[in-house]
Design a protein around this motif. Structure first.
Motif, PDB file in Angstrom:
ATOM      1  N   ALA A  11     -38.006  72.917  18.243  1.00 49.63           N
ATOM      2  CA  ALA A  11     -38.354  74.101  17.451  1.00 49.63           C
ATOM      3  C   ALA A  11     -38.602  73.721  15.993  1.00 49.63           C
ATOM      4  O   ALA A  11     -39.538  74.228  15.364  1.00 49.63           O
ATOM      5  CB  ALA A  11     -37.257  75.148  17.554  1.00 49.63           C
ATOM      6  N   GLN A  12     -37.804  72.820  15.463  1.00 45.52           N
ATOM      7  CA  GLN A  12     -37.978  72.384  14.067  1.00 45.52           C
ATOM      8  C   GLN A  12     -39.325  71.709  13.859  1.00 45.52           C
ATOM      9  O   GLN A  12     -39.938  71.869  12.800  1.00 45.52           O
ATOM     10  CB  GLN A  12     -36.844  71.451  13.653  1.00 45.52           C
ATOM     11  N   VAL A  13     -39.793  70.982  14.857  1.00 44.56           N
ATOM     12  CA  VAL A  13     -41.105  70.333  14.769  1.00 44.56           C
ATOM     13  C   VAL A  13     -42.201  71.377  14.548  1.00 44.56           C
ATOM     14  O   VAL A  13     -43.139  71.150  13.787  1.00 44.56           O
ATOM     15  CB  VAL A  13     -41.388  69.508  16.051  1.00 44.56           C
ATOM     16  N   PHE A  14     -42.058  72.534  15.186  1.00 43.07           N
ATOM     17  CA  PHE A  14     -43.034  73.608  15.052  1.00 43.07           C
ATOM     18  C   PHE A  14     -42.773  74.501  13.845  1.00 43.07           C
ATOM     19  O   PHE A  14     -43.594  75.349  13.519  1.00 43.07           O
ATOM     20  CB  PHE A  14     -43.029  74.492  16.309  1.00 43.07           C
ATOM     21  N   GLY A  15     -41.612  74.361  13.225  1.00 44.67           N
ATOM     22  CA  GLY A  15     -41.246  75.264  12.140  1.00 44.67           C
ATOM     23  C   GLY A  15     -40.762  76.600  12.660  1.00 44.67           C
ATOM     24  O   GLY A  15     -40.867  77.616  11.978  1.00 44.67           O
ATOM     25  N   TRP A  16     -40.241  76.605  13.891  1.00 41.51           N
ATOM     26  CA  TRP A  16     -39.756  77.822  14.536  1.00 41.51           C
ATOM     27  C   TRP A  16     -38.240  77.812  14.583  1.00 41.51           C
ATOM     28  O   TRP A  16     -37.603  76.780  14.413  1.00 41.51           O
ATOM     29  CB  TRP A  16     -40.239  77.916  15.975  1.00 41.51           C
ATOM     30  N   ARG A  17     -37.679  78.964  14.888  1.00 41.10           N
ATOM     31  CA  ARG A  17     -36.252  79.048  15.188  1.00 41.10           C
ATOM     32  C   ARG A  17     -36.048  78.643  16.645  1.00 41.10           C
ATOM     33  O   ARG A  17     -36.939  78.801  17.473  1.00 41.10           O
ATOM     34  CB  ARG A  17     -35.734  80.461  14.973  1.00 41.10           C
ATOM     35  N   GLN A  18     -34.876  78.155  16.944  1.00 38.70           N
ATOM     36  CA  GLN A  18     -34.540  77.739  18.310  1.00 38.70           C
ATOM     37  C   GLN A  18     -34.703  78.893  19.282  1.00 38.70           C
ATOM     38  O   GLN A  18     -35.152  78.713  20.414  1.00 38.70           O
ATOM     39  CB  GLN A  18     -33.115  77.164  18.333  1.00 38.70           C
ATOM     40  N   SER A  19     -34.376  80.102  18.847  1.00 37.72           N
ATOM     41  CA  SER A  19     -34.451  81.260  19.735  1.00 37.72           C
ATOM     42  C   SER A  19     -35.882  81.535  20.200  1.00 37.72           C
ATOM     43  O   SER A  19     -36.098  81.956  21.342  1.00 37.72           O
ATOM     44  CB  SER A  19     -33.869  82.498  19.060  1.00 37.72           C
ATOM     45  N   ARG A  20     -36.854  81.277  19.349  1.00 36.04           N
ATOM     46  CA  ARG A  20     -38.260  81.490  19.745  1.00 36.04           C
ATOM     47  C   ARG A  20     -38.628  80.536  20.875  1.00 36.04           C
ATOM     48  O   ARG A  20     -39.219  80.949  21.889  1.00 36.04           O
ATOM     49  CB  ARG A  20     -39.176  81.278  18.549  1.00 36.04           C
ATOM     50  N   LEU A  21     -38.280  79.271  20.729  1.00 39.28           N
ATOM     51  CA  LEU A  21     -38.578  78.306  21.779  1.00 39.28           C
ATOM     52  C   LEU A  21     -37.824  78.653  23.057  1.00 39.28           C
ATOM     53  O   LEU A  21     -38.384  78.587  24.155  1.00 39.28           O
ATOM     54  CB  LEU A  21     -38.228  76.886  21.315  1.00 39.28           C
ATOM     55  N   SER A  22     -36.580  79.056  22.930  1.00 38.86           N
ATOM     56  CA  SER A  22     -35.792  79.460  24.089  1.00 38.86           C
ATOM     57  C   SER A  22     -36.453  80.622  24.826  1.00 38.86           C
ATOM     58  O   SER A  22     -36.535  80.631  26.056  1.00 38.86           O
ATOM     59  CB  SER A  22     -34.379  79.855  23.654  1.00 38.86           C
ATOM     60  N   ASN A  23     -36.924  81.599  24.070  1.00 41.36           N
ATOM     61  CA  ASN A  23     -37.604  82.749  24.682  1.00 41.36           C
ATOM     62  C   ASN A  23     -38.863  82.328  25.437  1.00 41.36           C
ATOM     63  O   ASN A  23     -39.155  82.871  26.499  1.00 41.36           O
ATOM     64  CB  ASN A  23     -37.957  83.791  23.620  1.00 41.36           C
ATOM     65  N   TYR A  24     -39.607  81.366  24.898  1.00 42.63           N
ATOM     66  CA  TYR A  24     -40.794  80.861  25.590  1.00 42.63           C
ATOM     67  C   TYR A  24     -40.386  80.113  26.853  1.00 42.63           C
ATOM     68  O   TYR A  24     -40.985  80.286  27.911  1.00 42.63           O
ATOM     69  CB  TYR A  24     -41.598  79.933  24.690  1.00 42.63           C
ATOM     70  N   GLU A  25     -39.367  79.246  26.745  1.00 43.26           N
ATOM     71  CA  GLU A  25     -38.934  78.446  27.889  1.00 43.26           C
ATOM     72  C   GLU A  25     -38.446  79.315  29.049  1.00 43.26           C
ATOM     73  O   GLU A  25     -38.712  79.010  30.205  1.00 43.26           O
ATOM     74  CB  GLU A  25     -37.837  77.458  27.488  1.00 43.26           C
ATOM     75  N   THR A  26     -37.733  80.364  28.742  1.00 46.36           N
ATOM     76  CA  THR A  26     -37.167  81.222  29.790  1.00 46.36           C
ATOM     77  C   THR A  26     -38.139  82.284  30.289  1.00 46.36           C
ATOM     78  O   THR A  26     -37.862  82.957  31.280  1.00 46.36           O
ATOM     79  CB  THR A  26     -35.889  81.922  29.297  1.00 46.36           C
ATOM     80  N   GLY A  27     -39.253  82.448  29.604  1.00 46.20           N
ATOM     81  CA  GLY A  27     -40.232  83.453  30.001  1.00 46.20           C
ATOM     82  C   GLY A  27     -39.926  84.832  29.454  1.00 46.20           C
ATOM     83  O   GLY A  27     -40.589  85.798  29.807  1.00 46.20           O
ATOM     84  N   LEU A  28     -38.921  84.930  28.586  1.00 52.30           N
ATOM     85  CA  LEU A  28     -38.608  86.217  27.971  1.00 52.30           C
ATOM     86  C   LEU A  28     -39.780  86.691  27.116  1.00 52.30           C
ATOM     87  O   LEU A  28     -40.087  87.880  27.072  1.00 52.30           O
ATOM     88  CB  LEU A  28     -37.338  86.103  27.138  1.00 52.30           C
ATOM     89  N   ARG A  29     -40.420  85.736  26.435  1.00 54.18           N
ATOM     90  CA  ARG A  29     -41.633  86.017  25.666  1.00 54.18           C
ATOM     91  C   ARG A  29     -42.710  85.056  26.121  1.00 54.18           C
ATOM     92  O   ARG A  29     -42.423  83.924  26.510  1.00 54.18           O
ATOM     93  CB  ARG A  29     -41.397  85.807  24.164  1.00 54.18           C
ATOM     94  N   GLN A  30     -43.947  85.486  26.062  1.00 55.71           N
ATOM     95  CA  GLN A  30     -45.077  84.645  26.447  1.00 55.71           C
ATOM     96  C   GLN A  30     -45.830  84.207  25.193  1.00 55.71           C
ATOM     97  O   GLN A  30     -46.256  85.052  24.411  1.00 55.71           O
ATOM     98  CB  GLN A  30     -46.027  85.413  27.373  1.00 55.71           C
ATOM     99  N   PRO A  31     -45.985  82.896  25.001  1.00 56.77           N
ATOM    100  CA  PRO A  31     -46.771  82.454  23.849  1.00 56.77           C
ATOM    101  C   PRO A  31     -48.234  82.810  24.032  1.00 56.77           C
ATOM    102  O   PRO A  31     -48.737  82.844  25.165  1.00 56.77           O
ATOM    103  CB  PRO A  31     -46.559  80.939  23.840  1.00 56.77           C
TER     104      PRO A  31
END
Length: 76
Positions: free
Chosen positions: A19-39
């Motif tokens: 997430a830091q590589v993208f400048g995102w919070r960990q929660s955003r990446l987690s949401n993408y990984e779990t399918g809670l949010r769709q990029p």
């Protein structure tokens, strides 16, 4: 579902590190990984590009396989 977590794990990185590589919070990446949010398409392309820069050999289709959406329903 997507394969972000699989690719991240193959790099030996935590969600926080990637997430830091993208400048995102960990929660955003987690949401993408779990399918809670769709990029969006641009985020998908950015994720694949960065995974490749970090040493993976992947494509948009290998990280975000066509055919299933977050609900498990088949899409075209």
């Amino acid at each position: 579902m997507n394969n972000i977590a699989k690719e991240r794990a193959a790099l030996g990185m935590t969600q926080e590190q990637l997430a830091q590589v993208f400048g995102w919070r960990q929660s955003r990446l987690s949401n993408y990984e779990t399918g809670l949010r769709q990029p969006g398409l641009n985020e998908c392309r950015t994720i694949v590009e960065m995974l490749n820069r970090l040493g993976r050999e992947c494509t948009l289709d290998s990280v975000f396989p066509p055919g299933n959406n977050a609900d498990g329903n088949v899409t075209e």
